[in-house]
Scaffold this motif. Structure first.
Motif, PDB file in Angstrom:
ATOM      1  N   LEU A 161     -30.750  15.455 -20.143  1.00 50.84           N
ATOM      2  CA  LEU A 161     -31.496  14.810 -18.820  1.00 50.84           C
ATOM      3  C   LEU A 161     -30.669  15.979 -18.080  1.00 50.84           C
ATOM      4  N   VAL A 162     -31.598  16.388 -17.012  1.00 52.29           N
ATOM      5  CA  VAL A 162     -31.832  17.743 -16.166  1.00 52.29           C
ATOM      6  C   VAL A 162     -30.755  17.507 -14.760  1.00 52.29           C
ATOM      7  N   GLY A 163     -31.014  16.281 -14.879  1.00 50.41           N
ATOM      8  CA  GLY A 163     -30.084  15.805 -12.947  1.00 50.41           C
ATOM      9  C   GLY A 163     -30.066  14.563 -12.693  1.00 50.41           C
ATOM     10  N   LEU A 164     -29.838  13.627 -11.516  1.00 54.09           N
ATOM     11  CA  LEU A 164     -30.194  12.313 -10.892  1.00 54.09           C
ATOM     12  C   LEU A 164     -30.803  13.163  -9.775  1.00 54.09           C
ATOM     13  N   VAL A 165     -30.701  12.699  -9.647  1.00 49.34           N
ATOM     14  CA  VAL A 165     -32.114  13.097  -8.003  1.00 49.34           C
ATOM     15  C   VAL A 165     -31.512  11.591  -7.265  1.00 49.34           C
ATOM     16  N   TYR A 166     -30.627  11.381  -6.276  1.00 56.24           N
ATOM     17  CA  TYR A 166     -29.983  10.098  -5.149  1.00 56.24           C
ATOM     18  C   TYR A 166     -30.960  10.018  -4.289  1.00 56.24           C
ATOM     19  N   VAL A 167     -32.001   9.340  -4.016  1.00 54.58           N
ATOM     20  CA  VAL A 167     -32.448   9.433  -2.838  1.00 54.58           C
ATOM     21  C   VAL A 167     -32.369   8.121  -2.006  1.00 54.58           C
ATOM     22  N   GLY A 168     -32.366   8.591  -0.371  1.00 57.35           N
ATOM     23  CA  GLY A 168     -32.402   7.202   0.140  1.00 57.35           C
ATOM     24  C   GLY A 168     -32.168   7.835   1.874  1.00 57.35           C
ATOM     25  N   TYR A 169     -32.401   6.558   3.280  1.00 57.94           N
ATOM     26  CA  TYR A 169     -32.732   7.235   4.447  1.00 57.94           C
ATOM     27  C   TYR A 169     -31.655   7.796   4.408  1.00 57.94           C
ATOM     28  N   PRO A 170     -31.238   8.958   5.641  1.00 57.28           N
ATOM     29  CA  PRO A 170     -29.815   9.477   5.984  1.00 57.28           C
ATOM     30  C   PRO A 170     -29.861   9.314   6.031  1.00 57.28           C
ATOM     31  N   ASP A 171     -28.298   9.688   5.987  1.00 61.71           N
ATOM     32  CA  ASP A 171     -26.533   8.028   7.368  1.00 61.71           C
ATOM     33  C   ASP A 171     -25.586   9.491   7.794  1.00 61.71           C
ATOM     34  N   MET A 172     -26.761  10.925   7.591  1.00 59.42           N
ATOM     35  CA  MET A 172     -25.762  12.093   8.373  1.00 59.42           C
ATOM     36  C   MET A 172     -26.825  13.692   8.751  1.00 59.42           C
ATOM     37  N   GLU A 173     -25.993  14.310   9.683  1.00 61.15           N
ATOM     38  CA  GLU A 173     -26.982  15.579  10.071  1.00 61.15           C
ATOM     39  C   GLU A 173     -27.070  16.318   8.712  1.00 61.15           C
ATOM     40  N   ALA A 174     -28.282  16.949   9.107  1.00 65.81           N
ATOM     41  CA  ALA A 174     -28.614  17.926   7.361  1.00 65.81           C
ATOM     42  C   ALA A 174     -27.462  18.943   7.530  1.00 65.81           C
ATOM     43  N   PRO A 175     -26.942  19.669   6.669  1.00 62.68           N
ATOM     44  CA  PRO A 175     -26.494  20.520   6.624  1.00 62.68           C
ATOM     45  C   PRO A 175     -26.452  21.240   6.966  1.00 62.68           C
ATOM     46  N   GLN A 176     -25.527  22.914   8.069  1.00 64.73           N
ATOM     47  CA  GLN A 176     -25.709  24.453   8.624  1.00 64.73           C
ATOM     48  C   GLN A 176     -26.306  24.898   6.826  1.00 64.73           C
ATOM     49  N   SER A 177     -26.880  25.804   6.736  1.00 60.26           N
ATOM     50  CA  SER A 177     -26.682  26.577   5.658  1.00 60.26           C
ATOM     51  C   SER A 177     -27.353  28.029   5.426  1.00 60.26           C
ATOM     52  N   LYS A 178     -26.427  28.871   4.917  1.00 61.91           N
ATOM     53  CA  LYS A 178     -27.301  30.122   5.274  1.00 61.91           C
ATOM     54  C   LYS A 178     -28.107  31.084   3.513  1.00 61.91           C
TER      55      LYS A 178
END
Length: 190
Positions: A161-178
């Motif tokens: 396995l290389v990862g798990l992708v959790y998927v759904g409709y957002p229930d939060m604001e997308a965080p800011q990033s730099k």
């Protein structure tokens, strides 16, 4: 269609999603995006396990079995509570896609390139999720690489396995990033 540069810059890991069902057609679009990842030697070394509803229990049991394998002598009530808490991790989103690498048995295929192709497939899925208005997060960590987790998904030999992708409709604001500017991470050889 979302501009690719905007999608790359604005896509964020969305770890909190609603439990509303995601139509199968949208999940299939994510998988189709994944399989178009660049792949040296065209070995297509990816494998996907889509978990919905009670199907997520496979992952939940593996999480719990791994955690409980590292402790002993717990009272039955505490063990049951810990099992329940670890199993809940699989139910943080309505869809979880486990992504595995199946390295080719081709002597010309380099194993690290097989992993790179699958990682690129995950990135394609994340960008496609963003374009469809879905929230997604790529989760990894020690349990991912544990033999119990590999067994839960029927992986053997060099499959991992290389990862798990959790998927759904957002229930939060997308965080800011730099990001550190590319110029600070780039060496030009001329």
């Amino acid at each position: 269609m979302t501009d690719v540069f905007a999608a790359i810059q604005h896509r964020r890991s969305i770890g909190k999603v609603k439990q509303d069902a995601v139509p199968q057609e949208q999940i299939e679009r994510l998988l189709e995006a994944a399989i178009w990842a660049p792949n040296h030697r065209r070995t297509e070394p990816w494998k996907f396990f889509v978990m919905e509803g009670e199907g997520r229990r496979v992952l939940g049991r593996a999480y719990a079995d791994i955690a409980l394998s590292q402790v002993s002598g717990l009272p039955a009530e505490e063990e049951a509570e810990q099992r329940s808490n670890h199993e809940k991790k699989a139910f943080r989103s309505p869809v979880v896609i486990a992504v595995a690498v199946t390295p080719a048995d081709d002597a010309n295929a380099t194993e690290i390139e097989e992993y790179a192709a699958v990682h690129a497939a995950v990135q394609n899925m994340l960008l496609a999720a963003h374009a469809l208005g879905l929230g997604a997060v790529w989760r990894t960590g020690d349990p991912m690489y544990h033999p119990i987790m590999q067994e839960a998904f029927g992986l053997s030999g060099r499959e991992k396995l290389v990862g798990l992708v959790y998927v759904g409709y957002p229930d939060m604001e997308a965080p800011q990033s730099k990001r550190i500017p590319a110029a600070e991470k780039t060496v030009w050889l001329r």
